[in-house]
Design a protein around this motif. Structure first.
Motif, mmCIF file in Angstrom:
data_model
loop_
_atom_site.group_PDB
_atom_site.id
_atom_site.type_symbol
_atom_site.label_atom_id
_atom_site.label_comp_id
_atom_site.label_asym_id
_atom_site.label_seq_id
_atom_site.Cartn_x
_atom_site.Cartn_y
_atom_site.Cartn_z
ATOM 1 N N ARG A 224 22.838 40.844 22.904
ATOM 2 C CA ARG A 224 21.425 41.067 22.619
ATOM 3 C C ARG A 224 21.134 42.550 22.755
ATOM 4 O O ARG A 224 21.590 43.205 23.698
ATOM 5 C CB ARG A 224 20.553 40.279 23.600
ATOM 6 C CG ARG A 224 20.465 38.802 23.307
ATOM 7 C CD ARG A 224 19.617 38.090 24.339
ATOM 8 N NE ARG A 224 18.368 38.803 24.634
ATOM 9 C CZ ARG A 224 17.471 38.369 25.514
ATOM 10 N NH1 ARG A 224 17.693 37.245 26.188
ATOM 11 N NH2 ARG A 224 16.362 39.054 25.734
ATOM 12 N N ARG A 225 20.363 43.091 21.820
ATOM 13 C CA ARG A 225 20.118 44.536 21.805
ATOM 14 C C ARG A 225 19.491 45.021 23.101
ATOM 15 O O ARG A 225 19.827 46.114 23.590
ATOM 16 C CB ARG A 225 19.202 44.893 20.619
ATOM 17 C CG ARG A 225 18.882 46.391 20.530
ATOM 18 C CD ARG A 225 20.132 47.191 20.259
ATOM 19 N NE ARG A 225 19.879 48.623 20.249
ATOM 20 C CZ ARG A 225 19.938 49.394 21.332
ATOM 21 N NH1 ARG A 225 20.220 48.867 22.523
ATOM 22 N NH2 ARG A 225 19.721 50.693 21.245
ATOM 23 N N ASP A 226 18.581 44.254 23.702
ATOM 24 C CA ASP A 226 17.911 44.731 24.905
ATOM 25 C C ASP A 226 18.787 44.650 26.143
ATOM 26 O O ASP A 226 18.394 45.132 27.208
ATOM 27 C CB ASP A 226 16.594 43.974 25.135
ATOM 28 C CG ASP A 226 16.787 42.471 25.211
ATOM 29 O OD1 ASP A 226 17.897 41.990 24.910
ATOM 30 O OD2 ASP A 226 15.820 41.779 25.583
ATOM 31 N N GLU A 227 19.987 44.082 26.021
ATOM 32 C CA GLU A 227 20.876 43.969 27.173
ATOM 33 C C GLU A 227 21.931 45.070 27.216
ATOM 34 O O GLU A 227 22.680 45.169 28.186
ATOM 35 C CB GLU A 227 21.571 42.600 27.158
ATOM 36 C CG GLU A 227 20.604 41.437 27.397
ATOM 37 C CD GLU A 227 21.298 40.092 27.334
ATOM 38 O OE1 GLU A 227 22.426 40.029 26.790
ATOM 39 O OE2 GLU A 227 20.716 39.107 27.832
ATOM 40 N N VAL A 228 22.012 45.884 26.176
ATOM 41 C CA VAL A 228 23.017 46.945 26.144
ATOM 42 C C VAL A 228 22.345 48.307 26.015
ATOM 43 O O VAL A 228 21.222 48.420 25.516
ATOM 44 C CB VAL A 228 24.021 46.745 24.986
ATOM 45 C CG1 VAL A 228 24.842 45.488 25.209
ATOM 46 C CG2 VAL A 228 23.314 46.706 23.643
ATOM 47 N N VAL A 229 23.050 49.318 26.482
ATOM 48 C CA VAL A 229 22.604 50.705 26.377
ATOM 49 C C VAL A 229 23.532 51.406 25.390
ATOM 50 O O VAL A 229 24.740 51.505 25.624
ATOM 51 C CB VAL A 229 22.633 51.399 27.748
ATOM 52 C CG1 VAL A 229 22.300 52.885 27.610
ATOM 53 C CG2 VAL A 229 21.659 50.723 28.711
ATOM 54 N N VAL A 230 22.965 51.874 24.296
ATOM 55 C CA VAL A 230 23.745 52.500 23.230
ATOM 56 C C VAL A 230 23.471 53.997 23.217
ATOM 57 O O VAL A 230 22.318 54.433 23.102
ATOM 58 C CB VAL A 230 23.403 51.885 21.858
ATOM 59 C CG1 VAL A 230 24.216 52.567 20.753
ATOM 60 C CG2 VAL A 230 23.662 50.387 21.866
ATOM 61 N N ALA A 231 24.534 54.760 23.329
ATOM 62 C CA ALA A 231 24.428 56.219 23.315
ATOM 63 C C ALA A 231 25.218 56.772 22.139
ATOM 64 O O ALA A 231 26.309 56.288 21.823
ATOM 65 C CB ALA A 231 24.974 56.800 24.624
ATOM 66 N N THR A 232 24.676 57.792 21.494
ATOM 67 C CA THR A 232 25.431 58.495 20.467
ATOM 68 C C THR A 232 25.116 59.985 20.567
ATOM 69 O O THR A 232 24.302 60.402 21.402
ATOM 70 C CB THR A 232 25.149 57.927 19.059
ATOM 71 O OG1 THR A 232 26.100 58.486 18.140
ATOM 72 C CG2 THR A 232 23.740 58.240 18.585
ATOM 73 N N LYS A 233 25.763 60.775 19.710
ATOM 74 C CA LYS A 233 25.668 62.225 19.854
ATOM 75 C C LYS A 233 25.490 62.896 18.491
ATOM 76 O O LYS A 233 25.852 62.321 17.463
ATOM 77 C CB LYS A 233 26.933 62.758 20.549
ATOM 78 C CG LYS A 233 27.121 62.213 21.966
ATOM 79 C CD LYS A 233 28.316 62.805 22.668
ATOM 80 C CE LYS A 233 29.627 62.221 22.216
ATOM 81 N NZ LYS A 233 29.806 60.801 22.618
#
Length: 326
Positions: free
Chosen positions: A79-88
């Motif tokens: 679920r999108r609200d359960e993960v932390v997505v980082a990019t650069k």
């Protein structure tokens, strides 16, 4: 899995962050050792099953393919609200002017491209991949703040620069009331501890979470002696990080191997456990190309090193040149 706050924010993240540089269709981008989608998805799924909720990638990884694969895997398995997505953002994504850097045009354009490739409405942590000496820091920070204000980005972070540059950015953002950097992704491991001199104390003082990249020194801390892998033959940047200090570095590797044998755990777990006990470190960014790499890393979360073991790991270290962003 254990969880902690990212720096002084209220954001919960897993103590290990799965890095996305390993994911990318071969032939997309400069790296030839990356994993195609099927193998990448299996690793992402396994990480999620073991409680990893923090995932890091970059627009330049496999020319955008890395973001695409990670985005699809997370959509299918979490679920999108359960993960932390980082990019650069920073590196050039095409030929010609305005193809990279940290101008307002580049940042706003590349953020939209990353959102599309990741298949998400927002990015949890948007990081500048390097310092851009060709763009006023005020322009960069104002553009990042605009993304936060718009809701397309939740937090902003930085990676690999001199401490004086990071201090300047933090001060400038504070002076203007713009979103401040909440994280620093820097080159830090048992083979290169130069960040302990200035960057880590600055981060601790300012409540900035530290996310070490290359925490196993491109695999050097995961095995007792150099070994050929698909990546070692095609990683000139990685080789440049540790050239000239091989003899001194081997003494550190030997110390890791000694603790590993005594504890009956993989060397990678020992090296990562050492990082996790450092006060400013939030989560090392681990690179995984085989399931056993993930297994070894996960053991570090519950591995408590003694003061004597930590001292034995640290004692052989000699000063190194700053490497990773000059």
């Amino acid at each position: 899995m254990k969880y902690t706050k990212l720096g002084s924010t209220g954001l919960d993240v897993s103590r290990l962050c799965l890095g996305g540089m390993s994911f990318g269709e071969p032939g997309r981008g400069a790296d030839t050792w990356t994993l195609p989608e099927k193998e990448s998805r299996e690793i992402v799924r396994a990480a999620l099953e073991h409680g990893v909720t923090f995932f890091d990638t970059a627009n330049v990884y496999s020319a955008g393919s890395g973001e695409e694969i990670l985005g699809r895997a997370l959509r299918d398995h979490a679920r999108r609200d359960e993960v932390v997505v980082a990019t650069k953002v920073f590196g050039p994504m095409r030929e010609g002017p305005n193809s990279g850097g940290l101008s307002r045009k580049a940042i706003l354009t590349e953020a939209e491209h990353s959102l599309r490739r990741l298949g998400t409405d927002y990015i949890d942590l948007y990081q500048i991949h390097r310092w851009d000496s060709a763009t006023p820091v005020e322009e960069t920070l104002a553009a990042l703040d605009a993304l936060v204000t718009s809701g397309k980005v939740r937090y902003v972070g930085a990676s690999s620069m001199f401490a004086w540059q990071f201090a300047k950015a933090l001060f400038t953002a504070g002076a203007h009331g713009w979103a401040r950097f909440v994280s620093m992704q820097d080159h830090y491991n048992l083979l290169n501890r130069e960040e302990e001199r200035e960057m880590l104390p600055l981060c601790a003082d300012q409540g900035v979470g530290v996310l070490p990249w290359s925490p196993l020194a491109r695999g050097r801390l995961a095995r007792p002696a150099p070994a050929a892998t698909p990546r070692t033959g095609d990683d000139a940047f990685g080789d440049s990080l540790y050239e000239g200090t091989e003899a001194a570095d081997q003494r550190v590797v030997d110390a890791v191997a000694s603790v590993s044998r005594a504890r009956g755990v993989p060397m990678a777990a020992v090296a990562l456990a050492w990082l996790l006990r450092r006060p400013a470190v939030t989560a090392p960014v681990i690179g995984v190309t085989r399931p056993e790499h993930l297994h070894d890393a996960l053991l570090a979360v519950d591995l408590e090193l003694t003061e004597e073991e930590a001292g034995a790991l640290e004692e052989p270290y000699v000063p190194h040149r700053v490497a990773g962003f000059e």
